[in-house]
Design an enzyme around this catalytic site. Structure first.
Site, PDB file in Angstrom:
ATOM      1  N   GLN A   1      53.842  40.813   3.484  1.00 28.27           N
ATOM      2  CA  GLN A   1      54.078  40.485   4.901  1.00 28.27           C
ATOM      3  C   GLN A   1      55.547  40.126   5.115  1.00 28.27           C
ATOM      4  O   GLN A   1      56.078  39.205   4.499  1.00 28.27           O
ATOM      5  CB  GLN A   1      53.181  39.332   5.367  1.00 28.27           C
TER       6      GLN A   1
ATOM      7  N   TYR B   1      56.613  33.704  15.762  1.00 27.75           N
ATOM      8  CA  TYR B   1      57.855  33.858  15.007  1.00 27.75           C
ATOM      9  C   TYR B   1      58.742  34.881  15.727  1.00 27.75           C
ATOM     10  O   TYR B   1      58.447  35.271  16.857  1.00 27.75           O
ATOM     11  CB  TYR B   1      57.540  34.204  13.542  1.00 27.75           C
TER      12      TYR B   1
ATOM     13  N   ARG C   1      50.995  42.691  12.456  1.00 28.55           N
ATOM     14  CA  ARG C   1      50.118  41.565  12.807  1.00 28.55           C
ATOM     15  C   ARG C   1      50.467  41.026  14.188  1.00 28.55           C
ATOM     16  O   ARG C   1      51.642  40.849  14.501  1.00 28.55           O
ATOM     17  CB  ARG C   1      50.252  40.440  11.779  1.00 28.55           C
TER      18      ARG C   1
ATOM     19  N   GLY D   1      41.077  34.204   5.707  1.00 32.67           N
ATOM     20  CA  GLY D   1      42.176  33.456   5.124  1.00 32.67           C
ATOM     21  C   GLY D   1      41.672  32.280   4.325  1.00 32.67           C
ATOM     22  O   GLY D   1      41.503  32.355   3.092  1.00 32.67           O
ATOM     23  N   ARG D   2      41.370  31.188   5.025  1.00 30.74           N
ATOM     24  CA  ARG D   2      41.011  29.938   4.350  1.00 30.74           C
ATOM     25  C   ARG D   2      39.926  30.083   3.288  1.00 30.74           C
ATOM     26  O   ARG D   2      40.032  29.448   2.224  1.00 30.74           O
ATOM     27  CB  ARG D   2      40.653  28.874   5.401  1.00 30.74           C
TER      28      ARG D   2
END
Ligand SMILES: Cc1cc2nc3c(=O)[nH]c(=O)nc-3n(C[C@H](O)[C@H](O)[C@H](O)COP(=O)(O)O)c2cc1C
Length: 367
Positions: free
Chosen positions: A107, A187, A234, A326-327
């Site tokens: 990424q 971002y 993404r 993810g988690r």
């Protein structure tokens, strides 16, 4: 997308699939997760290879966000891909994942205003416009208030596009299977896209077309290096963290246009954070994720708070081609096996998420 030939008793989510020649062992993607274990030079530790290889059972791994340049950095101990030492460290990661039969994309990240002068020898971070994020950011010695970033000069922007190009080429040298452009979570790329963070009046601001110019230039540059078949993007149309970033004034129109343009570029996939990252799957700001998805003809990776039942439902009704988690991968290196067997899932305490060493990172046991 083609389903590969598999035993008929295998559930869809665990079946192999081939997308434009990329063979994935199943339809569960490991979502990118910053774990802040790199050294001060942005070099991942040797045990990062263990961490990623342990999770190679995922159909596809997306690495933690990785800085494309020194200027891109926002948080301590995040990795980079602009020096030889960084590339060498990533090479041992990709080799370890490939030995276990996994696939791994890097990424590519530039944090923009979600940063702090502590990361830049006292200089202000850069952004489309000089608008200060709300709240605080994690720095070396705790939390500090965000400061007002410096607005980029127009002639600096093509140089950042070049940084992406070089980072993409370095990712190829490091042996990745592809790259994901991080255009989410407020971002730098998303700071250009949203009219809440982009007040520019040059070719990179104002109209929707202008606000999309820089992100699309970045994607085009990365596609020149990798080919469209190995580039994903993404997005997080309604996520407001970090920096308590307001939504775009017309999120649906903005992201529909973005996905339309990405579709025209023919990239491999869009990886969509549906809702507010880690928080809720509620739709907001007029965004309808099912409709947004229609704007893009490549593969669609759905993310955010998916469990097995929700993921199987999304695959079955065609609202996703792949689902990322993810988690659940933090404390369950063998997540795919556990899901398959309906085994218990371990839960990682938050203190292990960011920073520290191999503890709580590459030492989680399999079932
Ligand atoms: C510890 C942690 C670090 C994360 N770092 C990143 C990152 O580097 N890049 C990114 O795009 N998303 C990042 N995310 C967001 C995840 O990729 C994902 O969108 C989010 O956790 C929701 O998915 P989940 O419910 O399956 O965990 C991070 C999430 C967590 C929990």
């Amino acid at each position: 997308m083609e389903s590969d030939k598999t035993p008929s008793n295998e559930r869809q989510i665990f079946q192999p699939v081939t997308i434009r020649g990329l063979k994935l062992a199943n339809r569960v993607v490991m979502a990118p997760m910053t774990r802040s274990r790199s050294n001060e030079e942005g070099v991942p530790p040797a045990y990062a290879a263990d961490y990623y290889a342990q999770r190679a059972g995922a159909g596809l791994i997306i690495t933690e966000a990785t800085n494309i340049s020194a200027q891109a950095r926002g948080y301590p101990r995040t990795p980079g891909i602009w020096t030889d030492a960084q590339v060498r460290a990533w090479k041992s990661v990709t080799e370890a994942v490939h030995r276990r039969g996994g696939k791994i994309f890097l990424q590519l990240w530039h944090t923009g205003r979600i940063s702090h002068p502590d990361m830049h020898g006292g200089s202000a971070p850069v952004a489309p416009s000089a608008i200060r994020p709300s709240g605080q950011i994690r720095v070396h010695d705790g939390m500090k208030d965000f400061i007002t970033p410096r607005a980029l000069e127009a002639d600096e922007i093509p140089r950042i596009v070049d940084d992406y190009r070089k980072a993409a080429a370095n990712a190829m040298t490091a042996g990745f299977d592809g790259v994901e452009v991080h255009s989410a979570n407020n971002y730098l790329l998303e700071q250009f896209i949203r009219d809440s963070t982009n007040f520019r009046s040059d070719a990179y601001g104002g109209s929707l077309q202008n606000r999309l110019r820089f992100p699309l230039d970045v994607v085009r540059a990365v596609v020149e290096v990798w080919g469209a078949d190995r580039v994903g993007v993404r997005i997080s149309p309604i996520t407001t963290t970090p920096g308590e970033t307001p939504l775009d004034s017309d999120s649906m129109a903005t992201y529909s246009a973005y996905l339309g343009a990405l579709s025209a570029l023919g990239i491999l996939y869009v990886h969509d954070i549906e809702g507010v990252t880690q928080m809720s799957r509620e739709e907001a700001g007029g965004v309808r994720f099912d409709q947004l998805r229609q704007r893009f003809r490549g593969a669609y990776i759905a993310n955010n708070n998916y469990n097995l039942a929700l993921a199987e439902g999304a695959l079955a009704n065609g609202s996703a081609d792949l689902v990322s988690m993810g988690r659940p991968f933090i404390a369950n290196p063998d997540l795919i096996e556990r899901l398959r067997k309906n085994g218990p899932l371990a839960d990682a305490p938050k203190e292990y998420w960011y920073g520290g060493d191999a503890t709580g990172y590459s030492d989680w046991p399999t079932l």
